[in-house]
Design a protein around this motif. Structure first.
Motif, PDB file in Angstrom:
ATOM      1  N   GLY A 277     -51.854  37.470 -21.743  1.00 23.80           N
ATOM      2  CA  GLY A 277     -52.686  36.378 -22.227  1.00 23.80           C
ATOM      3  C   GLY A 277     -53.750  36.840 -23.213  1.00 23.80           C
ATOM      4  N   ARG A 278     -53.985  38.127 -23.235  1.00 21.71           N
ATOM      5  CA  ARG A 278     -54.998  38.656 -24.154  1.00 21.71           C
ATOM      6  C   ARG A 278     -54.411  39.172 -25.450  1.00 21.71           C
ATOM      7  NH1 ARG A 278     -59.389  42.078 -20.762  1.00 21.71           N
ATOM      8  NH2 ARG A 278     -60.509  40.264 -19.989  1.00 21.71           N
TER       9      ARG A 278
ATOM     10  N   HIS B 207     -53.421  38.969 -29.037  1.00 22.78           N
ATOM     11  CA  HIS B 207     -53.723  38.070 -30.150  1.00 22.78           C
ATOM     12  C   HIS B 207     -52.698  38.280 -31.235  1.00 22.78           C
ATOM     13  CE1 HIS B 207     -57.591  37.134 -28.419  1.00 22.78           C
ATOM     14  NE2 HIS B 207     -57.790  38.416 -28.230  1.00 22.78           N
TER      15      HIS B 207
ATOM     16  N   GLY C 280     -54.091  32.844 -20.087  1.00 27.63           N
ATOM     17  CA  GLY C 280     -55.053  33.710 -20.774  1.00 27.63           C
ATOM     18  C   GLY C 280     -56.313  32.981 -21.192  1.00 27.63           C
ATOM     19  N   MET C 281     -57.395  33.729 -21.181  1.00 27.29           N
ATOM     20  CA  MET C 281     -58.686  33.100 -21.422  1.00 27.29           C
ATOM     21  C   MET C 281     -58.814  32.582 -22.844  1.00 27.29           C
ATOM     22  SD  MET C 281     -61.250  35.607 -19.410  1.00 27.29           S
ATOM     23  CE  MET C 281     -62.686  34.590 -19.675  1.00 27.29           C
ATOM     24  N   ARG C 282     -58.128  33.186 -23.775  1.00 26.73           N
ATOM     25  CA  ARG C 282     -58.430  32.798 -25.158  1.00 26.73           C
ATOM     26  C   ARG C 282     -58.085  31.362 -25.447  1.00 26.73           C
ATOM     27  NH1 ARG C 282     -53.582  33.212 -28.624  1.00 26.73           N
ATOM     28  NH2 ARG C 282     -51.993  34.073 -27.279  1.00 26.73           N
TER      29      ARG C 282
ATOM     30  N   GLY D 114     -59.250  37.283 -16.197  1.00 26.14           N
ATOM     31  CA  GLY D 114     -59.737  35.910 -16.251  1.00 26.14           C
ATOM     32  C   GLY D 114     -58.912  34.942 -15.437  1.00 26.14           C
TER      33      GLY D 114
END
Lengths: 193, 178
Positions: free
Chosen positions: B59-60, B62, A43-45, A179
């Protein structure tokens, strides 16, 4: 009155909870669909490096391009020149016109600081245990040769179990929207002569 | 193990751990989708698509959001897409001059569809009102969580719930009379 009184709210909730659950075959279908998916990338974060690989120590460009080429075990008729790789765009593919069905393709990655490198792709279910690469002569280069069926394949390298790396020399698959980039190789049918 | 901990393990490479999240949420998701869409097949399709999209986008996620709210946001959007697709189909049926009755039926009946009195009442609500009503009275969420999930403001959601309650109250009183 804007909302339901407590008695009605409870009754609605009770009827709602009596909604029949998912039957096991439907849940299995969900799990089957998930198994066919690529692993979710980190993941991009937290992994901005995904978009610019930093783990490679780049030797002089010419040497690196040679090392990163897809090499075919067997005859090399019509395989892609170094110039074509340099100008590869996301929608073009490395194509070996000399390939036959079930061709063995060798993947090479320069990654001197890695402890382990795996090749993952749609041909092995993105399984990092399926195709561990071998370090060549205890040096900077890792390689593996895998048989690939004819057609387009998407792949990437996984360094040390968790860092994903698209092949820097290969064209990229279209961005998946989250991403994460994979690389593409096409094993083509030989053209009729 | 918390949802966030399971997510971290999946992102760490243990892909199969995602099935634990599927176990945890597939019934609640399907239940919500069934009540919202009025038929089981669409609900299963919406749930499946929700889990696929959640997996791909993991992955996004949070950790500041609750996983459930994040997942339900995807679910609500999948249900809306499915409903739009179905509405397009129904509109074509109507314009072909077929029986008006078929076009106004909430759904084609399938085995396993929930056809209790509550569903009959819910089917008469506009989709956005039904959605708000189900999030509040089915899922038991507060307006803050509902706002997170739907992307709508709290006052808009309160208005939808009010309109839904006003529309449903007489029928619910009758269904659930003592």
């Amino acid at each position: 009155m804007t909302e339901l009184d407590e008695r009605l709210a409870r009754a609605v909730r009770a009827a709602y909870e009596r909604t029949p659950p998912l039957d096991p075959t439907a849940r299995e279908r969900i799990l089957d669909a998930l198994r066919a998916e690529a692993s979710p990338g980190p993941g991009m974060r937290s992994f901005g490096w995904l978009l610019r690989p930093r783990t490679l120590r780049l030797a002089p460009l010419a040497g690196v391009m040679a090392a990163l080429a897809l090499v075919l075990a067997g005859s090399f008729a019509g395989w892609v020149s170094r110039d074509r790789m340099r100008e590869a765009t996301p929608d073009s593919y490395l194509v070996d016109r000399g390939a036959a069905p079930g061709r063995v393709v060798e993947f090479v990655l320069v990654a001197p600081n890695a402890a382990r490198v795996a090749l993952v792709g749609d041909f092995n279910g993105w399984d990092i245990e399926a195709a561990p690469m071998r370090r060549v002569n205890a040096g900077d280069t890792w390689r593996i040769a895998v048989p690939l069926a004819e057609g387009r394949h998407v792949y990437a390298f996984v360094v040390d179990g968790s860092r994903w790396l698209a092949d820097p020399a290969a064209p990229l698959a279209p961005e998946d929207g989250f991403g994460y980039r994979n690389s593409v190789v096409v094993v083509a049918r030989p053209e009729p002569t | 193990m918390t949802d966030a901990a399971l997510v971290a393990r999946v992102l760490g490479g243990e892909r199969e751990v995602f099935s634990a999240l599927v176990e945890r949420y597939s019934d609640p998701c399907t239940r919500f989708a069934q009540r919202l869409l009025g038929n089981r097949q669409d609900a299963e399709d919406a749930a499946q698509e929700t889990f696929l999209r959640a997996y791909r986008a993991l992955g996004r996620y949070h950790e500041q959001d609750t996983f459930r709210a994040w997942l339900y946001r995807i679910l609500v959007n999948q249900c809306r897409s499915l409903a739009r697709r179905r509405a397009r189909y129904q509109r074509r049926v109507t314009s072909d001059g077929l029986a008006v009755e078929r076009a106004t039926a909430p759904s084609l009946e399938h085995a396993g569809d929930v056809r209790d009195a509550l569903q009959h009442a819910l089917d008469r609500l506009e989709p956005l009102l039904r959605e708000a009503f189900l999030l509040k009275y089915g899922e038991g969420l507060d307006y803050g969580a509902m706002a997170e999930i739907t992307g709508s403001g709290v006052s808009a959601l309160k208005m939808r719930v009010k309109r839904a309650c006003d529309a449903l109250r007489p029928e619910l009183e009758e269904i659930f009379h003592d």
